[in-house]
Design a protein around this motif. Structure first.
Motif, PDB file in Angstrom:
ATOM      1  N   HIS A 152       0.823  -1.212   0.000  1.00  0.00           N
ATOM      2  CA  HIS A 152       0.000   0.000   0.000  1.00  0.00           C
ATOM      3  C   HIS A 152       0.857   1.262   0.000  1.00  0.00           C
ATOM      4  O   HIS A 152       0.459   2.284  -0.574  1.00  0.00           O
ATOM      5  CB  HIS A 152      -0.949  -0.029   1.197  1.00  0.00           C
ATOM      6  CG  HIS A 152      -1.961  -1.124   1.091  1.00  0.00           C
ATOM      7  ND1 HIS A 152      -2.689  -1.593   2.158  1.00  0.00           N
ATOM      8  CD2 HIS A 152      -2.360  -1.874   0.022  1.00  0.00           C
ATOM      9  CE1 HIS A 152      -3.505  -2.557   1.758  1.00  0.00           C
ATOM     10  NE2 HIS A 152      -3.304  -2.750   0.465  1.00  0.00           N
ATOM     11  N   LEU A 153       2.029   1.196   0.610  1.00  0.00           N
ATOM     12  CA  LEU A 153       2.960   2.322   0.525  1.00  0.00           C
ATOM     13  C   LEU A 153       3.409   2.514  -0.917  1.00  0.00           C
ATOM     14  O   LEU A 153       3.449   3.648  -1.430  1.00  0.00           O
ATOM     15  CB  LEU A 153       4.164   2.067   1.436  1.00  0.00           C
ATOM     16  CG  LEU A 153       5.244   3.146   1.423  1.00  0.00           C
ATOM     17  CD1 LEU A 153       4.691   4.490   1.882  1.00  0.00           C
ATOM     18  CD2 LEU A 153       6.412   2.718   2.318  1.00  0.00           C
ATOM     19  N   GLU A 154       3.739   1.427  -1.593  1.00  0.00           N
ATOM     20  CA  GLU A 154       4.118   1.516  -3.000  1.00  0.00           C
ATOM     21  C   GLU A 154       2.959   2.023  -3.845  1.00  0.00           C
ATOM     22  O   GLU A 154       3.151   2.812  -4.788  1.00  0.00           O
ATOM     23  CB  GLU A 154       4.581   0.148  -3.499  1.00  0.00           C
ATOM     24  CG  GLU A 154       4.896   0.073  -4.990  1.00  0.00           C
ATOM     25  CD  GLU A 154       6.017   1.006  -5.423  1.00  0.00           C
ATOM     26  OE1 GLU A 154       6.067   1.354  -6.621  1.00  0.00           O
ATOM     27  OE2 GLU A 154       6.848   1.403  -4.564  1.00  0.00           O
ATOM     28  N   ALA A 155       1.730   1.602  -3.507  1.00  0.00           N
ATOM     29  CA  ALA A 155       0.554   2.075  -4.240  1.00  0.00           C
ATOM     30  C   ALA A 155       0.425   3.598  -4.150  1.00  0.00           C
ATOM     31  O   ALA A 155       0.107   4.262  -5.144  1.00  0.00           O
ATOM     32  CB  ALA A 155      -0.699   1.407  -3.698  1.00  0.00           C
ATOM     33  N   LEU A 156       0.684   4.157  -2.968  1.00  0.00           N
ATOM     34  CA  LEU A 156       0.602   5.607  -2.796  1.00  0.00           C
ATOM     35  C   LEU A 156       1.688   6.329  -3.583  1.00  0.00           C
ATOM     36  O   LEU A 156       1.494   7.481  -3.994  1.00  0.00           O
ATOM     37  CB  LEU A 156       0.712   5.955  -1.310  1.00  0.00           C
ATOM     38  CG  LEU A 156      -0.498   5.607  -0.438  1.00  0.00           C
ATOM     39  CD1 LEU A 156      -0.175   5.861   1.032  1.00  0.00           C
ATOM     40  CD2 LEU A 156      -1.718   6.412  -0.858  1.00  0.00           C
ATOM     41  N   ARG A 157       2.804   5.679  -3.791  1.00  0.00           N
ATOM     42  CA  ARG A 157       3.869   6.282  -4.585  1.00  0.00           C
ATOM     43  C   ARG A 157       3.502   6.336  -6.068  1.00  0.00           C
ATOM     44  O   ARG A 157       3.961   7.204  -6.805  1.00  0.00           O
ATOM     45  CB  ARG A 157       5.167   5.500  -4.398  1.00  0.00           C
ATOM     46  CG  ARG A 157       5.777   5.630  -2.997  1.00  0.00           C
ATOM     47  CD  ARG A 157       6.906   4.650  -2.787  1.00  0.00           C
ATOM     48  NE  ARG A 157       7.552   4.833  -1.488  1.00  0.00           N
ATOM     49  CZ  ARG A 157       8.192   3.872  -0.828  1.00  0.00           C
ATOM     50  NH1 ARG A 157       8.286   2.655  -1.366  1.00  0.00           N
ATOM     51  NH2 ARG A 157       8.750   4.123   0.335  1.00  0.00           N
ATOM     52  N   ARG A 158       2.656   5.389  -6.485  1.00  0.00           N
ATOM     53  CA  ARG A 158       2.280   5.311  -7.895  1.00  0.00           C
ATOM     54  C   ARG A 158       1.030   6.122  -8.229  1.00  0.00           C
ATOM     55  O   ARG A 158       0.861   6.566  -9.370  1.00  0.00           O
ATOM     56  CB  ARG A 158       2.032   3.853  -8.290  1.00  0.00           C
ATOM     57  CG  ARG A 158       3.232   2.944  -8.145  1.00  0.00           C
ATOM     58  CD  ARG A 158       2.894   1.565  -8.706  1.00  0.00           C
ATOM     59  NE  ARG A 158       3.912   0.562  -8.438  1.00  0.00           N
ATOM     60  CZ  ARG A 158       3.887  -0.666  -8.935  1.00  0.00           C
ATOM     61  NH1 ARG A 158       2.866  -1.038  -9.721  1.00  0.00           N
ATOM     62  NH2 ARG A 158       4.836  -1.531  -8.654  1.00  0.00           N
ATOM     63  N   PHE A 159       0.131   6.280  -7.229  1.00  0.00           N
ATOM     64  CA  PHE A 159      -1.150   6.928  -7.498  1.00  0.00           C
ATOM     65  C   PHE A 159      -1.670   7.556  -6.202  1.00  0.00           C
ATOM     66  O   PHE A 159      -1.403   7.055  -5.114  1.00  0.00           O
ATOM     67  CB  PHE A 159      -2.172   5.907  -8.020  1.00  0.00           C
ATOM     68  CG  PHE A 159      -3.543   6.472  -8.246  1.00  0.00           C
ATOM     69  CD1 PHE A 159      -3.804   7.274  -9.361  1.00  0.00           C
ATOM     70  CD2 PHE A 159      -4.572   6.237  -7.344  1.00  0.00           C
ATOM     71  CE1 PHE A 159      -5.063   7.812  -9.566  1.00  0.00           C
ATOM     72  CE2 PHE A 159      -5.834   6.757  -7.547  1.00  0.00           C
ATOM     73  CZ  PHE A 159      -6.083   7.558  -8.668  1.00  0.00           C
ATOM     74  N   ALA A 160      -2.413   8.642  -6.347  1.00  0.00           N
ATOM     75  CA  ALA A 160      -2.931   9.368  -5.177  1.00  0.00           C
ATOM     76  C   ALA A 160      -4.214   8.716  -4.652  1.00  0.00           C
ATOM     77  O   ALA A 160      -5.312   9.297  -4.711  1.00  0.00           O
ATOM     78  CB  ALA A 160      -3.181  10.822  -5.534  1.00  0.00           C
ATOM     79  N   PHE A 161      -4.078   7.490  -4.127  1.00  0.00           N
ATOM     80  CA  PHE A 161      -5.230   6.860  -3.485  1.00  0.00           C
ATOM     81  C   PHE A 161      -5.679   7.736  -2.326  1.00  0.00           C
ATOM     82  O   PHE A 161      -4.855   8.305  -1.595  1.00  0.00           O
ATOM     83  CB  PHE A 161      -4.873   5.455  -3.009  1.00  0.00           C
ATOM     84  CG  PHE A 161      -4.753   4.448  -4.109  1.00  0.00           C
ATOM     85  CD1 PHE A 161      -5.890   3.884  -4.672  1.00  0.00           C
ATOM     86  CD2 PHE A 161      -3.503   4.072  -4.602  1.00  0.00           C
ATOM     87  CE1 PHE A 161      -5.786   2.948  -5.702  1.00  0.00           C
ATOM     88  CE2 PHE A 161      -3.391   3.142  -5.629  1.00  0.00           C
ATOM     89  CZ  PHE A 161      -4.540   2.583  -6.178  1.00  0.00           C
ATOM     90  N   GLU A 162      -6.995   7.805  -2.124  1.00  0.00           N
ATOM     91  CA  GLU A 162      -7.536   8.744  -1.132  1.00  0.00           C
ATOM     92  C   GLU A 162      -7.809   8.099   0.216  1.00  0.00           C
ATOM     93  O   GLU A 162      -8.036   8.803   1.208  1.00  0.00           O
ATOM     94  CB  GLU A 162      -8.807   9.380  -1.683  1.00  0.00           C
ATOM     95  CG  GLU A 162      -8.530  10.241  -2.920  1.00  0.00           C
ATOM     96  CD  GLU A 162      -9.782  10.603  -3.666  1.00  0.00           C
ATOM     97  OE1 GLU A 162     -10.339  11.679  -3.385  1.00  0.00           O
ATOM     98  OE2 GLU A 162     -10.221   9.787  -4.517  1.00  0.00           O
ATOM     99  N   THR A 163      -7.770   6.766   0.287  1.00  0.00           N
ATOM    100  CA  THR A 163      -7.867   6.042   1.549  1.00  0.00           C
ATOM    101  C   THR A 163      -7.039   4.769   1.448  1.00  0.00           C
ATOM    102  O   THR A 163      -6.796   4.265   0.348  1.00  0.00           O
ATOM    103  CB  THR A 163      -9.317   5.637   1.905  1.00  0.00           C
ATOM    104  OG1 THR A 163      -9.785   4.661   0.969  1.00  0.00           O
ATOM    105  CG2 THR A 163     -10.260   6.841   1.920  1.00  0.00           C
ATOM    106  N   VAL A 164      -6.660   4.257   2.620  1.00  0.00           N
ATOM    107  CA  VAL A 164      -5.970   2.975   2.707  1.00  0.00           C
ATOM    108  C   VAL A 164      -6.635   2.169   3.819  1.00  0.00           C
ATOM    109  O   VAL A 164      -6.932   2.698   4.896  1.00  0.00           O
ATOM    110  CB  VAL A 164      -4.471   3.148   3.014  1.00  0.00           C
ATOM    111  CG1 VAL A 164      -3.808   1.797   3.250  1.00  0.00           C
ATOM    112  CG2 VAL A 164      -3.773   3.902   1.883  1.00  0.00           C
ATOM    113  N   LEU A 165      -6.870   0.881   3.545  1.00  0.00           N
ATOM    114  CA  LEU A 165      -7.427  -0.046   4.539  1.00  0.00           C
ATOM    115  C   LEU A 165      -6.483  -1.240   4.596  1.00  0.00           C
ATOM    116  O   LEU A 165      -6.394  -2.015   3.633  1.00  0.00           O
ATOM    117  CB  LEU A 165      -8.834  -0.475   4.128  1.00  0.00           C
ATOM    118  CG  LEU A 165      -9.650  -1.319   5.110  1.00  0.00           C
ATOM    119  CD1 LEU A 165      -9.914  -0.557   6.405  1.00  0.00           C
ATOM    120  CD2 LEU A 165     -10.969  -1.744   4.481  1.00  0.00           C
TER     121      LEU A 165
END
Length: 292
Positions: A152-165
């Motif tokens: 999920h950290l890598e996901a945030l680096r690739r795209f501006a996800f607005e929430t994480v679960l």
């Protein structure tokens, strides 16, 4: 019911999310009682998924009455654009609403799954298209497994996800590699003002082979009030965590809600001592291996 602001989204959400998995295989009457209980106790955030059996249908009955009062989140576990887009439309129909507050890419717990979602023609494109069409307001990501925080950290680096679960509990955070990746995720979500919510807060571990399963959850949960109180205290007192999703069992929900309502009556040392003394405590995902 304690509420916390969801970062840049701005919604004042109950720290307890009504986990829709608990409605997947119950009758409408059973679902109605559980939903009514949640609303009566101040829960204003519903988190379900297209893959949770009849959950969206059970919730859909209530939406004409309560839609304006709740934050409604669902998920798609599909990885391709076509399948994910079809599922989004299906969720809207089943939930009897024109707009979903949060659509989450579901069960993204490995880099390989993340790559599939974010590839050309992947599920992220479907989510973005749905957002442009006004069908969803925000896009988030969820996942299971020991690698989830790192993924999920890598996901945030690739795209501006607005929430994480992502998964979190006393046992998981005690694993050195897990702690390191979770702490890094907390720092990044804080920096971006992305609300970090967690799952598996009251998970005890995997069901033992041959064990009688007396709860609907796929993992064994804690079910005595005092331990649930400690689990909830541990999660809600951790810096950077905005809230947590309830376990997928309607019988446990009142105990979990009660633990939230008494949050603050147990101190940190007491909660840690209680949880540390549980000899059979383990990861719901089985024995940990190297974390990505």
């Amino acid at each position: 019911m304690l509420r916390r602001k969801m970062g840049n989204i701005g919604f004042e959400s109950s720290v307890l999310l009504f986990g829709g998995a608990k409605l997947g295989s119950v009758t409408q009457d059973e679902a109605d009682r559980s939903i009514a209980f949640a609303l009566e106790h101040g829960v204003n955030h519903i988190d379900t998924a297209a893959s949770y059996g009849d959950s969206e249908v059970r919730l859909g009955k209530w939406m004409p009455e309560i839609r304006k009062d709740v934050f409604l989140a669902t998920k798609t576990a599909h990885r391709g654009w076509k399948e994910a887009k079809e599922e989004i439309y299906r969720s809207l129909t089943r939930l009897r609403t024109d707009t979903i507050d949060l659509l989450q890419l579901h069960a993204v717990g490995t880099i390989e799954e993340l790559d599939k979602c974010m590839s050309a023609g992947g599920a992220l494109e479907a989510a973005l298209e749905a957002k442009e069409e006004g069908l969803v307001r925000h896009i988030g990501i969820t996942g299971h497994g020991h690698s989830a925080p790192a993924v999920h950290l890598e996901a945030l680096r690739r795209f501006a996800f607005e929430t994480v679960l992502t998964p979190f509990n006393y046992y998981l955070y005690g694993l050195p590699e897990y702690r390191q990746s979770f702490d890094a995720l907390v720092e990044e979500t804080k920096r971006r003002e992305v609300p970090l919510r967690v799952i598996k807060a009251v998970a005890k571990g995997p069901w033992a082979v041959g064990q009688t399963r007396n709860h609907a959850t796929w993992y064994e949960p804690f079910d005595d009030q005092r331990t649930i109180d400690a689990c909830v205290h541990y999660a809600l007192s951790h810096e950077g965590i905005h809230g947590f999703a309830s376990a997928g069992d309607i019988q446990l929900f009142p105990k979990i809600a009660a633990a939230v309502e008494k949050f603050g009556t147990m101190d940190d040392a007491e909660a840690r001592a209680l949880l540390a003394a549980i000899p059979e405590y383990g990861s719901p995902f089985g024995a940990p291996t190297s974390i990505a």
